[in-house]
Design an enzyme around this catalytic site. Structure first.
Site, PDB file in Angstrom:
ATOM      1  N   VAL A  13       0.833  -1.304   0.061  1.00 14.94           N
ATOM      2  CA  VAL A  13      -0.097  -0.130  -0.019  1.00 14.94           C
ATOM      3  C   VAL A  13       0.997   1.440   0.077  1.00 14.94           C
ATOM      4  O   VAL A  13       0.470   2.440   0.052  1.00 14.94           O
ATOM      5  CB  VAL A  13      -1.016  -0.047   1.010  1.00 14.94           C
ATOM      6  CG1 VAL A  13      -1.881  -1.111   1.264  1.00 14.94           C
ATOM      7  CG2 VAL A  13      -0.233  -0.150   2.451  1.00 14.94           C
ATOM      8  N   GLY A  14       2.237   1.262  -0.069  1.00 16.43           N
ATOM      9  CA  GLY A  14       2.895   2.293  -0.014  1.00 16.43           C
ATOM     10  C   GLY A  14       3.830   2.717   1.223  1.00 16.43           C
ATOM     11  O   GLY A  14       4.214   3.792   1.209  1.00 16.43           O
ATOM     12  N   LYS A  15       3.882   1.780   1.829  1.00 21.04           N
ATOM     13  CA  LYS A  15       4.505   1.929   3.435  1.00 21.04           C
ATOM     14  C   LYS A  15       6.028   2.315   3.172  1.00 21.04           C
ATOM     15  O   LYS A  15       6.381   3.207   4.008  1.00 21.04           O
ATOM     16  CB  LYS A  15       4.435   0.621   4.135  1.00 21.04           C
ATOM     17  CG  LYS A  15       4.922   0.522   5.625  1.00 21.04           C
ATOM     18  CD  LYS A  15       4.664  -0.430   6.139  1.00 21.04           C
ATOM     19  CE  LYS A  15       5.070  -1.804   5.776  1.00 21.04           C
ATOM     20  NZ  LYS A  15       4.723  -2.217   4.667  1.00 21.04           N
ATOM     21  N   THR A  16       6.805   1.762   2.208  1.00 20.12           N
ATOM     22  CA  THR A  16       8.227   2.134   1.978  1.00 20.12           C
ATOM     23  C   THR A  16       8.328   3.391   1.464  1.00 20.12           C
ATOM     24  O   THR A  16       9.240   4.086   1.945  1.00 20.12           O
ATOM     25  CB  THR A  16       8.966   1.242   1.185  1.00 20.12           C
ATOM     26  OG1 THR A  16       8.734  -0.091   1.714  1.00 20.12           O
ATOM     27  CG2 THR A  16      10.284   1.594   1.028  1.00 20.12           C
ATOM     28  N   LYS A  37      14.824  -1.066   8.624  1.00 21.29           N
ATOM     29  CA  LYS A  37      13.496  -2.112   8.238  1.00 21.29           C
ATOM     30  C   LYS A  37      14.249  -3.301   8.619  1.00 21.29           C
ATOM     31  O   LYS A  37      14.994  -4.130   8.133  1.00 21.29           O
ATOM     32  CB  LYS A  37      13.783  -2.017   6.543  1.00 21.29           C
ATOM     33  CG  LYS A  37      12.837  -3.434   5.961  1.00 21.29           C
ATOM     34  CD  LYS A  37      11.346  -2.959   5.823  1.00 21.29           C
ATOM     35  CE  LYS A  37      10.682  -4.306   5.232  1.00 21.29           C
ATOM     36  NZ  LYS A  37       9.213  -3.823   5.062  1.00 21.29           N
ATOM     37  N   ASP A  51      12.960  -3.051  -0.268  1.00 22.24           N
ATOM     38  CA  ASP A  51      12.504  -2.021   0.624  1.00 22.24           C
ATOM     39  C   ASP A  51      13.773  -1.252   1.268  1.00 22.24           C
ATOM     40  O   ASP A  51      13.791   0.401   1.375  1.00 22.24           O
ATOM     41  CB  ASP A  51      11.515  -2.332   1.711  1.00 22.24           C
ATOM     42  CG  ASP A  51      10.283  -3.094   1.210  1.00 22.24           C
ATOM     43  OD1 ASP A  51       9.844  -2.537   0.108  1.00 22.24           O
ATOM     44  OD2 ASP A  51       9.600  -3.645   1.769  1.00 22.24           O
ATOM     45  N   GLY A 113       7.820  -1.799   9.443  1.00 22.97           N
ATOM     46  CA  GLY A 113       7.435  -2.805   9.586  1.00 22.97           C
ATOM     47  C   GLY A 113       7.253  -3.877   8.424  1.00 22.97           C
ATOM     48  O   GLY A 113       7.745  -3.598   7.251  1.00 22.97           O
ATOM     49  N   ALA A 114       6.438  -4.785   8.264  1.00 25.43           N
ATOM     50  CA  ALA A 114       6.253  -5.638   7.331  1.00 25.43           C
ATOM     51  C   ALA A 114       4.630  -5.790   7.076  1.00 25.43           C
ATOM     52  O   ALA A 114       4.108  -6.522   8.070  1.00 25.43           O
ATOM     53  CB  ALA A 114       7.031  -6.923   7.354  1.00 25.43           C
ATOM     54  N   GLY A 115       4.090  -5.415   6.267  1.00 26.80           N
ATOM     55  CA  GLY A 115       2.447  -5.571   6.220  1.00 26.80           C
ATOM     56  C   GLY A 115       1.785  -5.055   7.147  1.00 26.80           C
ATOM     57  O   GLY A 115       2.067  -3.632   7.404  1.00 26.80           O
TER      58      GLY A 115
END
Length: 230
Positions: A13-16, A37, A51, A113-115
Site C-alpha cells: 500500500v506504499g509503506k516504504t 527495516k 525496501d 514494519g512488514a505488512g
C-alpha cells in the site's frame, strides 16, 4: 529517542515510500533521522527494488544497507516463514540490537514494519510486538479506495488494545481521475469513527525511482504541522 513506526493495513500500500519519503523530507528540514527495516522478505538486502534500498535512497542516509536491514530473504512470504525456510532463527532481541546500533548515530528514527501489525514476524513475535518494543508512535499507511475504512479502523483498534500510540493515518495512492464517492469520503469517515488525524493523502506516483519527485509529492501532501517529533 523520537520518531515513528510505519505500519499499514495491508501489504503493497506504499509503506516504504511513506517511510523513506518522510525520513528524506525530515532530513532536508535539518533533523537527523535514521531508517530501519528490521526484516525484509521478497528481495535480498542489496537488490535495488527492495525496501531497504528504497529507504536508503529516499532518506539519503549513509548507513550500510546491512545496518538498515539486518535480515533480508529472497522469497516473498510472510517474514517468519521466509526466515524459517532459510534456516534463520531471528528474535525480537535481534531486532532490538540492530535498532540500538542505528540509534547511536541518529537523534530520530523511522522504523518500517512488514505488512500489517498482525503479520507473523520473528520467532517470538508479530509485527505489533516489535512496534511495542521500539516504543515509537505509529503512522498507519492505508489505501484510499473502497474497503479501507474497515481495515483502517481495525488496525487502529488493535494498536490501541496493545497500548500503542497512533500518531495518524496516511492514505497512499490516491488517483483523482478515478476517485469515486468512497475515495472522496473515506478520510472524513475514518476520522469521524476513530478521532485519529489524517496526516496526508498521497497521490499515485508514477516515477518512484526519482527521489526528488517522491519527496516533492510528500512535501505537498503531508500535514507536517501535525507530526510532532520533539
Amino acid at each position: 529517542m523520537k520518531g515513528f513506526f510505519i505500519t499499514a493495513t495491508d501489504t503493497g500500500v506504499g509503506k516504504t515510500i511513506v517511510a523513506g519519503g518522510l525520513a528524506g523530507v525530515f532530513r532536508k528540514q535539518g533533523y537527523n533521522f535514521g531508517v530501519y527495516k528490521p526484516v525484509q522478505s521478497g528481495h535480498l538486502v542489496h537488490h535495488p527494488e527492495g525496501d531497504a534500498a528504497r529507504l536508503k535512497k529516499l532518506s539519503d542516509v549513509d548507513d550500510p544497507l546491512e545496518h538498515i536491514c539486518p535480515y533480508a530473504v529472497e522469497e516473498p512470504l510472510t517474514p517468519i516463514l521466509a526466515l524459517r525456510r532459510t534456516g534463520k532463527q531471528v528474535t525480537l532481541q535481534d531486532l532490538q540490537d540492530g535498532y540500538l546500533r542505528l540509534k547511536e548515530k541518529h537523534e530520530f528514527m523511522i522504523v518500517e514494519g512488514a505488512g500489517g501489525l498482525a503479520v507473523p514476524y520473528v520467532a517470538d513475535g508479530l509485527v505489533v510486538d516489535a512496534a511495542t518494543m521500539f516504543q515509537l508512535p505509529l503512522i498507519i499507511v492505508a489505501r484510499p479506495n473502497l474497503g479501507t475504512v474497515n481495515h483502517t479502523i481495525l488496525t487502529i483498534e488493535y494498536a490501541k488494545q496493545r497500548g500503542l500510540q497512533v500518531a495518524g493515518v496516511i492514505l497512499s495512492g490516491y488517483r483523482d481521475e478515478i476517485a469515486g464517492v468512497a475515495e472522496k469520503t473515506n478520510p472524513s469517515i475514518i476520522y469521524s469513527y476513530t478521532g485519529i488525524p489524517i496526516l496526508g493523502i498521497i497521490p499515485w506516483i508514477e516515477e518512484l525511482d526519482r527521489r526528488e519527485i517522491v519527496l516533492s509529492v510528500l512535501e505537498e501532501s503531508v500535514q507536517w504541522n501535525q507530526l510532532q517529533i520533539i
